[in-house]
Motif scaffolding. Structure first.
Motif, PDB file in Angstrom:
ATOM      1  N   GLU A   1      -6.739  -1.404   2.462  1.00 25.25           N
ATOM      2  CA  GLU A   1      -6.449  -2.331   1.355  1.00 25.25           C
ATOM      3  C   GLU A   1      -6.511  -3.776   1.840  1.00 25.25           C
TER       4      GLU A   1
ATOM      5  N   ILE B 100      -4.645   3.671   5.205  1.00 26.73           N
ATOM      6  CA  ILE B 100      -4.784   3.192   3.821  1.00 26.73           C
ATOM      7  C   ILE B 100      -4.391   1.717   3.745  1.00 26.73           C
ATOM      8  N   ALA B 101      -3.288   1.383   4.396  1.00 24.09           N
ATOM      9  CA  ALA B 101      -2.784  -0.002   4.354  1.00 24.09           C
ATOM     10  C   ALA B 101      -3.823  -0.970   4.923  1.00 24.09           C
TER      11      ALA B 101
ATOM     12  N   SER C 296       0.833  -1.208   0.000  1.00 26.89           N
ATOM     13  CA  SER C 296       0.000   0.000   0.000  1.00 26.89           C
ATOM     14  C   SER C 296       0.869   1.260   0.000  1.00 26.89           C
TER      15      SER C 296
ATOM     16  N   SER D  53      -1.291   6.979   6.458  1.00 30.58           N
ATOM     17  CA  SER D  53      -0.674   5.923   5.641  1.00 30.58           C
ATOM     18  C   SER D  53      -1.055   4.543   6.179  1.00 30.58           C
TER      19      SER D  53
END
Ligand SMILES: Cc1cc2nc3c(=O)[nH]c(=O)nc-3n(C[C@H](O)[C@H](O)[C@H](O)COP(=O)(O)O)c2cc1C
Length: 190
Positions: A108, A104-105, A38, A101
């Motif tokens: 996903e 987001i990871a 990601s 960040s």
């Protein structure tokens, strides 16, 4: 099962009836890979993830869940997602990107889990300090969320009335006109 992104976005649900059946390590590796690939600010990859599937680690986590999260006692796999302020971009106007960040990871990973037929349910209701202590997470890291993973189950005995309703139906979302603007702040999307 293979899904396109639209399908996994639509099918992803934070349901709570988990089966105790274990998740194979190669499936766990797929979830880890979704996190690993990601995006992050400057490719800093600030996430630190404890993958708990052995009985000792799972128990350390499960003994510190909030009461409303007792359903997660069944989870055969829990990702403890950590990050530290200094491990990602820190820019002006409070733009500290470590949680972004990392979020987001996790997002996903939730979609990949959905595609693999798993429930992956992030929670905030737990005693973070207690779990940090038990799992040896350094003080300067934030334990942001626990992602409870497992195959869908049938036991709903631990669920509240509200939780039972949300097993069947996705909780309502705000209409786009409420939190989307067209071109300029305040021009509500219509
Ligand atoms: C940061 C975060 C914290 C959450 N904490 C909890 C929690 O402590 N317990 C719980 O049962 N669900 C928790 N959830 C799940 C949300 O309640 C759920 O995502 C939301 O109601 C929307 O439902 P859906 O994901 O099925 O569309 C959390 C979700 C997120 C993203």
């Amino acid at each position: 099962m293979s899904m396109n992104v639209k399908e996994s976005v639509q099918r992803r649900r934070a349901t709570r009836a988990l089966d105790v059946r274990t998740v194979d390590v190669d499936v766990i590796a797929e979830l880890m890979e979704a996190i690993r690939l990601s995006p992050s600010c400057n490719n800093n990859q600030p996430w630190r993830v404890i993958v708990a599937y052995d009985p000792v680690s799972l128990e350390a986590i499960k003994s510190s869940l909030s009461k409303g999260n007792s359903w997660a006692l069944k989870a055969p796999l829990i990702f403890a997602i950590c990050a530290r302020l200094d491990d990602d971009c820190k820019l002006n106007d409070r733009r500290d990107y470590f949680l972004f960040s990392t979020g987001i990871a996790v997002g996903e990973m939730l979609l990949r889990a959905t595609e693999l037929g798993l429930i992956a349910h992030p929670i905030a209701g737990f005693d973070a300090l207690a779990i940090k202590e038990k799992l040896g997470i350094p003080e300067d890291h934030v334990l942001i969320t626990l992602v409870n993973c497992g195959y869908p189950g049938t036991d709903v005995s631990m669920l509240s009335e509200k939780q039972l309703i949300s097993e069947k139906e996705r909780p309502a979302r705000k209409p786009v006109g409420e939190n989307f603007f067209n071109g300029r702040w305040g021009n509500h999307w219509s």
